[in-house]
Design a protein around this motif. Sequence first.
Motif: not given
Length: 189
Positions: A29, A31, A46, A68, A181
Amino acid sequence: MKKVILAAALLFSSAGAFAQNWTLDKAHSNLGFTVTHMMLSEVDGKFQDFDVKMTSNKPDFTDAQIELTADVSSVNTNQEKRDGHLKSPDFFDASKYPTLSFKSKSISKVSANKYKLMGDLTMHGVTKPVTLDAVINGPVTNPMNKKTLAGFKVSGEVKRADFTVGTVPTAVVSDEIAIRASGELVKAN
């Protein structure tokens, strides 16, 4: 009357019992965000430390509740001096506002696996409603560990002025922040 109340209580409690809880697989993952510098080039960044939790009853996730949180101090643009500046009061003011968060309000299916994700984004102490595009893949079963996974790709744009992030002129750093994301969520057993 007592039977009606008891039946209603059982009905409502059983609906919650079927809720599926999902957690973030952090190894798969990210973001990220992009801004334009000097109206010339794009700079990517990020957040290294973030988490997502989701609860959903429906297999198509249209009832999903998504939360989140990200540690602002974990911002990383691959340039230490710039990262320090972003953490300062000139931008995120990480010591005063250590987290940013998103809490979904609704998710609606647009087509096959494309959705509109609406919710509240809180950044720099300011909360604003945002609408993001989402692509959801899965759920699938991982053949190695037999866990159920779902993949999410979320994108959108916010204006840093709406969140009072930085007073640097937009000719130097764009007001528009592109959000990207993606990640895998794992269904809890």
